[in-house]
Structure formats: structure tokens, C-alpha cells
Design an enzyme around this catalytic site. Structure first.
Site, PDB file in Angstrom:
ATOM      1  N   HIS A 155       7.671  -8.803   6.984  1.00 43.32           N
ATOM      2  CA  HIS A 155       8.327  -8.132   5.710  1.00 43.32           C
ATOM      3  C   HIS A 155       9.290  -7.266   5.994  1.00 43.32           C
ATOM      4  CE1 HIS A 155       4.866  -5.653   7.003  1.00 43.32           C
ATOM      5  NE2 HIS A 155       5.646  -4.678   6.657  1.00 43.32           N
ATOM      6  N   ASN A 176       7.940  -3.606  19.091  1.00 45.54           N
ATOM      7  CA  ASN A 176       6.856  -4.530  19.414  1.00 45.54           C
ATOM      8  C   ASN A 176       7.332  -5.549  20.180  1.00 45.54           C
ATOM      9  OD1 ASN A 176       5.991  -4.532  15.713  1.00 45.54           O
ATOM     10  ND2 ASN A 176       5.194  -3.341  17.190  1.00 45.54           N
ATOM     11  N   TYR A 180      11.187  -3.783   3.929  1.00 47.89           N
ATOM     12  CA  TYR A 180      10.927  -2.859   2.931  1.00 47.89           C
ATOM     13  C   TYR A 180      12.222  -2.707   1.798  1.00 47.89           C
ATOM     14  CZ  TYR A 180       6.509  -1.139   4.805  1.00 47.89           C
ATOM     15  OH  TYR A 180       5.390  -1.114   5.243  1.00 47.89           O
ATOM     16  N   ARG A 235      -8.697 -19.986  29.774  1.00 50.96           N
ATOM     17  CA  ARG A 235      -8.203 -19.800  28.254  1.00 50.96           C
ATOM     18  C   ARG A 235      -8.487 -18.796  27.584  1.00 50.96           C
ATOM     19  NH1 ARG A 235      -9.443 -25.404  29.029  1.00 50.96           N
ATOM     20  NH2 ARG A 235     -11.323 -25.143  28.075  1.00 50.96           N
ATOM     21  N   ARG A 236      -9.106 -17.641  28.294  1.00 53.85           N
ATOM     22  CA  ARG A 236      -9.638 -16.433  27.630  1.00 53.85           C
ATOM     23  C   ARG A 236      -9.159 -15.258  28.009  1.00 53.85           C
ATOM     24  NH1 ARG A 236     -16.240 -17.972  28.559  1.00 53.85           N
ATOM     25  NH2 ARG A 236     -16.121 -20.105  27.666  1.00 53.85           N
ATOM     26  N   TRP A 238       4.340   8.324  15.764  1.00 50.71           N
ATOM     27  CA  TRP A 238       3.108   8.488  15.126  1.00 50.71           C
ATOM     28  C   TRP A 238       2.792   9.515  14.398  1.00 50.71           C
ATOM     29  CZ3 TRP A 238      -0.719   4.766  14.624  1.00 50.71           C
ATOM     30  CH2 TRP A 238      -0.483   3.542  15.256  1.00 50.71           C
ATOM     31  N   TYR A 263      -5.156   1.731  18.649  1.00 54.01           N
ATOM     32  CA  TYR A 263      -4.892   0.723  19.800  1.00 54.01           C
ATOM     33  C   TYR A 263      -5.501   1.129  21.141  1.00 54.01           C
ATOM     34  CZ  TYR A 263      -1.363  -1.077  16.658  1.00 54.01           C
ATOM     35  OH  TYR A 263      -0.688  -1.736  15.533  1.00 54.01           O
ATOM     36  N   ARG A 292      -0.726  -9.335  12.577  1.00 51.24           N
ATOM     37  CA  ARG A 292      -0.912  -9.502  11.296  1.00 51.24           C
ATOM     38  C   ARG A 292       0.107  -9.159  10.390  1.00 51.24           C
ATOM     39  NH1 ARG A 292      -2.139  -5.015   8.384  1.00 51.24           N
ATOM     40  NH2 ARG A 292      -2.448  -3.089   9.604  1.00 51.24           N
ATOM     41  N   SER A 293       0.869  -8.059  10.689  1.00 51.83           N
ATOM     42  CA  SER A 293       1.677  -7.338   9.691  1.00 51.83           C
ATOM     43  C   SER A 293       2.797  -7.038  10.535  1.00 51.83           C
ATOM     44  CB  SER A 293       1.056  -6.346   8.964  1.00 51.83           C
ATOM     45  OG  SER A 293       2.205  -5.387   8.518  1.00 51.83           O
ATOM     46  N   CYS A 294       4.298  -7.312  10.181  1.00 55.59           N
ATOM     47  CA  CYS A 294       5.236  -6.592  10.884  1.00 55.59           C
ATOM     48  C   CYS A 294       6.288  -6.296  10.064  1.00 55.59           C
ATOM     49  CB  CYS A 294       5.847  -7.951  11.871  1.00 55.59           C
ATOM     50  SG  CYS A 294       7.415  -7.545  12.772  1.00 55.59           S
ATOM     51  N   ASP A 295       6.721  -5.012  10.215  1.00 60.28           N
ATOM     52  CA  ASP A 295       7.975  -4.314   9.322  1.00 60.28           C
ATOM     53  C   ASP A 295       9.227  -4.775  10.212  1.00 60.28           C
ATOM     54  OD1 ASP A 295      10.355  -2.845   8.811  1.00 60.28           O
ATOM     55  OD2 ASP A 295       9.125  -0.980   9.103  1.00 60.28           O
ATOM     56  N   ARG A 346       0.732  -1.147  -0.039  1.00 62.42           N
ATOM     57  CA  ARG A 346      -0.037   0.155   0.002  1.00 62.42           C
ATOM     58  C   ARG A 346       0.893   1.068   0.060  1.00 62.42           C
ATOM     59  NH1 ARG A 346       0.484   2.342   4.857  1.00 62.42           N
ATOM     60  NH2 ARG A 346       1.100   1.081   6.330  1.00 62.42           N
ATOM     61  N   GLU A 391       5.155   4.804  24.419  1.00 64.08           N
ATOM     62  CA  GLU A 391       4.155   4.409  23.675  1.00 64.08           C
ATOM     63  C   GLU A 391       3.162   3.331  24.203  1.00 64.08           C
ATOM     64  OE1 GLU A 391       3.532   2.668  18.792  1.00 64.08           O
ATOM     65  OE2 GLU A 391       4.891   1.784  20.320  1.00 64.08           O
ATOM     66  N   CYS A 425      -1.277  -3.414  13.745  1.00 65.83           N
ATOM     67  CA  CYS A 425      -0.344  -4.402  13.421  1.00 65.83           C
ATOM     68  C   CYS A 425      -0.374  -5.343  14.429  1.00 65.83           C
ATOM     69  CB  CYS A 425       0.852  -3.880  13.047  1.00 65.83           C
ATOM     70  SG  CYS A 425       0.637  -2.324  11.597  1.00 65.83           S
TER      71      CYS A 425
END
Length: 311
Positions: A254, A224, A256, A173-174, A89, A131, A213-216, A29, A67, A193
Site C-alpha cells: 500500500h 525492508n 498512504y 526445506r525448513r 521506532w 521482532y 503481510r503488510s508493506c508501506d 487503522r 535496526e 510486517c
């Protein structure tokens, strides 16, 4: 003699190399392009104060900690971060301001106006329901007096519920919270993310799993993984437990394409050292920690490696 265990950072470096050398090259994107692999897992021992701070480059851990405290506050405006000289941010609202107004303002001028102008900060500093909003004020609705109508009720505080659950029903387990509110994703400057956390108590130890779901991998991962370890430490302290293990899982992992220099420099370095995390005060709740309560010792990283953030 028994073989020496690999440094805790080595699995990260191995994944860095694997993604860079074998990842699927694709458009994204941002228009920059990435190399990407799907599905990765790493485990980090948090016992005795161990913390997974990368040593092959300097990680600004205080920025990551600030953060995390901002997330727990429920704020969605960059103003409190900017006041503490945290800029991570700013690029998203700055980009929106430039697009909407056509003005080529630089970051410093934009942040100065965020701090000085209440109306400007409210209009352009807000990131949408990102978040912290989902963590501590997930929207709920209740039936109104008129049949078929609903009104906004007090939001659900997932973090408070998590602490209560860990204290009163540790075997559950919750023990989960998430930021992935499908109905509000299109209102967020950036959908979460690091989106789902789950916790597990064994004996007197609290372990946590983070699913991204997504990690730079070049920039974001370092923040993170430290933030997740810090959160486990704070939760453990609040629940009279000890940190156990952090399990990190990534979906789209991923790098860049404009981070080649970062990858090559970092892979040429050898990890070393064993930094420690300590919480110097136990506040009355998970929401009352301050940056002064977080101490890192024995952290001697190699030099910072600068790289651009993709917006």
C-alpha cells in the site's frame, strides 16, 4: 544488439505506479487512508555484492543496518537505537506516552529522557515482544513438577537454529524463521510486517525469501529489502556460502494517501547505478556483527524525499 536489461529498481517503480493509480482506496487503522493492492513479488540478484538499494531517493542504509543488528540482539527497547541516533521506532512508544499521560512532549525530549532515566526507559521505551524477541527468544514452556502445570523454559533461538541448519543440512526445506507469534501479537507495539523468512541453498549460493503481510511501499520497502539482502549476506558468510537471490513478496502492499508528493517525485526520477555491499570482517557468530563491518560502495542516489510515518 540485445536489449539492455531493466535496472533492478524498475520493478519497484512499476509497482509504485500500479498501486498509486489502480490500488483500492480504503481506510486503515491509522485513519490516514491508503491505496492498496494484494500480492506482489520481486526478485533481486545479490551475486557479486549487488544490493537492492533504491537510487531514485537516498536510503539511510546505516539506519536500516543498525535496526537489523538490533533485531539480532533480541532487544525490544528503543534505548539502544536512540543511543545510535536511530529514531524509526520512537513514534510508537512516544504516542503511547502521550496518550497515557496527556503530556505533549516532543520527540527530542522524550528520547533524551529515555537515555537519561533507566526507569523511564524500562517503562516507556519497551515495545513489547517485537521482532528480535521472537527471532532469538521465542517463548517455550516445559512441564513443572506439579502435574498440569508448566513453567517458562529457555527460549528458542530461531536464528541460531537457522545457521546450524544451513551448515549441517543445506538441502532442508525448513530453513524458516518468523516473528508472527499469535499468542503475543496484542502485546506488541506493532505486529511484524516483515514476518516470515525462508532460505534455500543451491550449489554454494544462499537465496532468501521475505514475505511481508503488510508493506508501506513509500517508506518501509526501501528499508525492508535492504535489510533482507544484508541478512542474506551475513548468513551466507557465516555458512561459507555466497549470496544468491532475494525474493520479496508482499501481501497488502500500500501507499498512504498523504504520500502523493513522494510518489510523484520518485516516479519522475530515473534509476541508475549499481551499489555494492561488502562485509569487511567475519565475526565469530551471526550475533556479533557491528555497523563497522558493513560497507556500501558505488551508491550515488538522488535526493532524499521526506514523508510522514503513519503510526
Amino acid at each position: 544488439m540485445p536489449a539492455t536489461a531493466p535496472h533492478y529498481e524498475q520493478p519497484y517503480l512499476d509497482l509504485l505506479r500500479q498501486v498509486w493509480e489502480h490500488g483500492d482506496e480504503r481506510l486503515d487503522r491509522t485513519g490516514i487512508g491508503t491505496r492498496s493492492l494484494f500480492g506482489a513479488t520481486m526478485r533481486f540478484d545479490l551475486r557479486d555484492g549487488a544490493v537492492p538499494l533504491l537510487t531514485t531517493k537516498r536510503v539511510a542504509w546505516k539506519v536500516a543496518a543498525r535496526e537489523m543488528l538490533w533485531f539480532l540482539s533480541g532487544s525490544t527497547n528503543i534505548r539502544p537505537l536512540v543511543a545510535e541516533k536511530v529514531h524509526i521506532w520512537t513514534d510508537w512508544p512516544l504516542d503511547r506516552y502521550r496518550r497515557e499521560t496527556g503530556k505533549a512532549i516532543d520527540r527530542d525530549a522524550f528520547e533524551a529522557r529515555i537515555l537519561a532515566d533507566d526507569v523511564f526507559a524500562e517503562q516507556y521505551g519497551d515495545l513489547g515482544p517485537v521482532y528480535g524477541k521472537q527471532w532469538v527468544d521465542w517463548p517455550r514452556y516445559e512441564a513443572a513438577d506439579e502435574p498440569g502445570l508448566y513453567r517458562r523454559a529457555a527460549g528458542h533461538n530461531q536464528i541460531a537454529a537457522l545457521v546450524e541448519g544451513l551448515r549441517t543440512n543445506p538441502a532442508s526445506r525448513r530453513h524458516i524463521f518468523t516473528g508472527w507469534n499469535v499468542d503475543e501479537l496484542d502485546r506488541m507495539a506493532l505486529p511484524p510486517c516483515h514476518m516470515t523468512y525462508q532460505f534455500h541453498v543451491s550449489g554454494n549460493r544462499l537465496s532468501g525469501m521475505l514475505w511481508q503481510r503488510s508493506c508501506d511501499l513509500g517508506l518501509g520497502f526501501a528499508f525492508n529489502v535492504f535489510s533482507a539482502a544484508l541478512l542474506i549476506a551475513m548468513l551466507a558468510q557465516q555458512c561459507d556460502l555466497e549470496p544468491g537471490e532475494l525474493v520479496w513478496s508482499g501481501g497488502d502492499v500500500h501507499l498512504y494517501l498523504n504520500h502523493a508528493h513522494l510518489v510523484e517525485e520518485q516516479l519522475a526520477r530515473t534509476p541508475a547505478g549499481a551499489p555494492k555491499l561488502a562485509l569487511t570482517r567475519r565475526p565469530s557468530s551471526i550475533f556479533d556483527y557491528r555497523i563497522e563491518d558493513i560497507a556500501i560502495s558505488d551508491y550515488f542516489p538522488q535526493a532524499h524525499i521526506a514523508a510522514p510515518v503513519a503510526v
